[in-house]
Design a protein around this motif. Sequence first.
Motif, PDB file in Angstrom:
ATOM      1  N   ARG A 129       7.215 -10.351 -34.016  1.00 61.64           N
ATOM      2  CA  ARG A 129       6.105 -11.295 -34.566  1.00 61.64           C
ATOM      3  C   ARG A 129       4.940 -10.051 -33.967  1.00 61.64           C
ATOM      4  O   ARG A 129       4.912  -9.239 -33.270  1.00 61.64           O
ATOM      5  CB  ARG A 129       5.833 -12.041 -33.655  1.00 61.64           C
ATOM      6  N   GLY A 130       3.877  -9.891 -35.355  1.00 63.91           N
ATOM      7  CA  GLY A 130       1.869  -9.809 -34.547  1.00 63.91           C
ATOM      8  C   GLY A 130       2.443  -7.994 -35.588  1.00 63.91           C
ATOM      9  O   GLY A 130       1.715  -7.506 -35.659  1.00 63.91           O
ATOM     10  N   GLY A 131       3.657  -7.457 -35.810  1.00 65.33           N
ATOM     11  CA  GLY A 131       3.413  -5.859 -36.843  1.00 65.33           C
ATOM     12  C   GLY A 131       4.404  -6.089 -37.928  1.00 65.33           C
ATOM     13  O   GLY A 131       4.585  -7.403 -38.711  1.00 65.33           O
ATOM     14  N   HIS A 132       4.186  -4.968 -38.809  1.00 66.99           N
ATOM     15  CA  HIS A 132       3.946  -4.566 -39.914  1.00 66.99           C
ATOM     16  C   HIS A 132       5.340  -4.291 -39.896  1.00 66.99           C
ATOM     17  O   HIS A 132       6.106  -4.080 -39.465  1.00 66.99           O
ATOM     18  CB  HIS A 132       3.508  -3.448 -40.733  1.00 66.99           C
ATOM     19  N   GLY A 189       2.072  -3.063 -33.620  1.00 66.37           N
ATOM     20  CA  GLY A 189       1.000  -4.158 -33.186  1.00 66.37           C
ATOM     21  C   GLY A 189       2.234  -5.265 -33.305  1.00 66.37           C
ATOM     22  O   GLY A 189       1.546  -6.169 -32.253  1.00 66.37           O
ATOM     23  N   GLY A 190       3.618  -5.288 -32.810  1.00 65.03           N
ATOM     24  CA  GLY A 190       4.514  -5.757 -33.005  1.00 65.03           C
ATOM     25  C   GLY A 190       5.505  -6.376 -31.503  1.00 65.03           C
ATOM     26  O   GLY A 190       5.063  -5.063 -30.744  1.00 65.03           O
ATOM     27  N   GLN A 191       6.073  -6.916 -31.481  1.00 68.45           N
ATOM     28  CA  GLN A 191       5.908  -7.223 -30.104  1.00 68.45           C
ATOM     29  C   GLN A 191       7.409  -8.140 -30.572  1.00 68.45           C
ATOM     30  O   GLN A 191       7.247  -9.392 -31.410  1.00 68.45           O
ATOM     31  CB  GLN A 191       5.662  -7.699 -28.761  1.00 68.45           C
ATOM     32  N   CYS A 192       8.564  -9.254 -29.426  1.00 68.63           N
ATOM     33  CA  CYS A 192       9.390  -9.985 -28.960  1.00 68.63           C
ATOM     34  C   CYS A 192       8.830 -10.827 -28.628  1.00 68.63           C
ATOM     35  O   CYS A 192       8.358 -10.681 -27.420  1.00 68.63           O
ATOM     36  CB  CYS A 192      10.742  -9.256 -28.602  1.00 68.63           C
ATOM     37  N   GLU A 193       8.401 -12.304 -29.242  1.00 70.13           N
ATOM     38  CA  GLU A 193       8.069 -13.411 -28.325  1.00 70.13           C
ATOM     39  C   GLU A 193       9.360 -14.536 -27.811  1.00 70.13           C
ATOM     40  O   GLU A 193      10.057 -14.656 -29.198  1.00 70.13           O
ATOM     41  CB  GLU A 193       6.563 -13.698 -28.751  1.00 70.13           C
ATOM     42  N   ILE A 194       8.979 -15.023 -26.836  1.00 71.23           N
ATOM     43  CA  ILE A 194      10.218 -15.973 -26.927  1.00 71.23           C
ATOM     44  C   ILE A 194       9.279 -17.264 -27.066  1.00 71.23           C
ATOM     45  O   ILE A 194       8.047 -17.470 -26.770  1.00 71.23           O
ATOM     46  CB  ILE A 194      10.835 -16.069 -25.109  1.00 71.23           C
ATOM     47  N   ILE A 195       9.754 -17.618 -28.178  1.00 66.59           N
ATOM     48  CA  ILE A 195       9.155 -18.969 -28.144  1.00 66.59           C
ATOM     49  C   ILE A 195      10.071 -20.682 -28.409  1.00 66.59           C
ATOM     50  O   ILE A 195      11.719 -20.709 -28.883  1.00 66.59           O
ATOM     51  CB  ILE A 195       9.527 -18.423 -30.273  1.00 66.59           C
TER      52      ILE A 195
END
Length: 341
Positions: free
Chosen positions: A211-214, A171-177
């Motif tokens: 973010r979001g995954g293991h 469930g992870g992905q790249c997020e622009i923060i």
Amino acid sequence: MSTRNRFKAEVPVSSLSQASSPSSPNGNMNSLKKAPSSPWYPTFLESILLAIYPFTLVLGSLFSVLNSTTRNTPYSGVLQSHPPSIAPSYFALKSNVFNVYFVKIGWVWITGAFFLFCFTHSSLGPRFQPTLTARRIRAIIRYTAVTAVWCAVTQWFFGPPIIDRGFRLTGGQCEIIYSDDPINNYKQDQMSDAREIFTHAACKVAGGSWRGGHDISGHVFILILGSAMLWLEILPDVLRNSGLREDRRIRMHDGAVKTAAVETQDNKGNVHVPSELGLGVRVALCIAGLSWWMLLMTAAYFHTWLEKFTGFLVAFSVIYAVYFVPRGVPAVRSLLGMPGV
């Protein structure tokens, strides 16, 4: 009855002591009755050595909970560490010199130590000569097998490495923060193109965050995998230099389980493997020792319990496949060999 008594009386005491001595072939074989009965299990000393790794992870993780300074310092799951401005220790900084110049390029150090041992220890071939003996070739094959897995897990696996693939699958992905506060005030811009970034490295270059995954702990993985490989390569020579017996058991082609010492003996039962430490062993011990220290620091200041556990589990699976499976499978042993034989 009298004949048996007369025979026993005529056996010199020195012969009896030689027969029971660990340095003699017969005495060595007799003492090996105490060795593990199955080739699938590590020896007693190997068990102690391997147990250091989970103990270190537990010790470091408990320190992070019980130490008031570390416990009260906010931890960022995004950074997978304490924010640099409030890090509880120099070793909690990702920019610390050991992390930057040792762990980050850890496989370079592991590779250097391995080949130094491989080409300077006389148990593998002529010292300081590029002669490819059978033992050296099999040692290099073992190194290649371990390195291939390291590459697949952390660098490239027909595209993204396994760690990044696992992160995406969970469930992870790249997020622009965008944020002024590295902990709390995150303002996320979940761009569709950012979500299509499939590797941690590419996400970082794009200014995003994974973010979001293991996320399997790559630090734990490489520190355990590299140092355990070095330990298991040099351990037979360290034990032999100390005059200790060979406890490893192997399964032969006929199904019989014997001591690994049988593969170092000639037809007369004499062992022809030099007993020495040498420069290669000493350097490997230093690299393994520094790896242990950085593993402890990683356990204390970086990653979650689950991330550290999965890094440990993957590393141990590789070590078992390369260094223990050959003991029980003669066909695999004919390809990979065993350290010290």
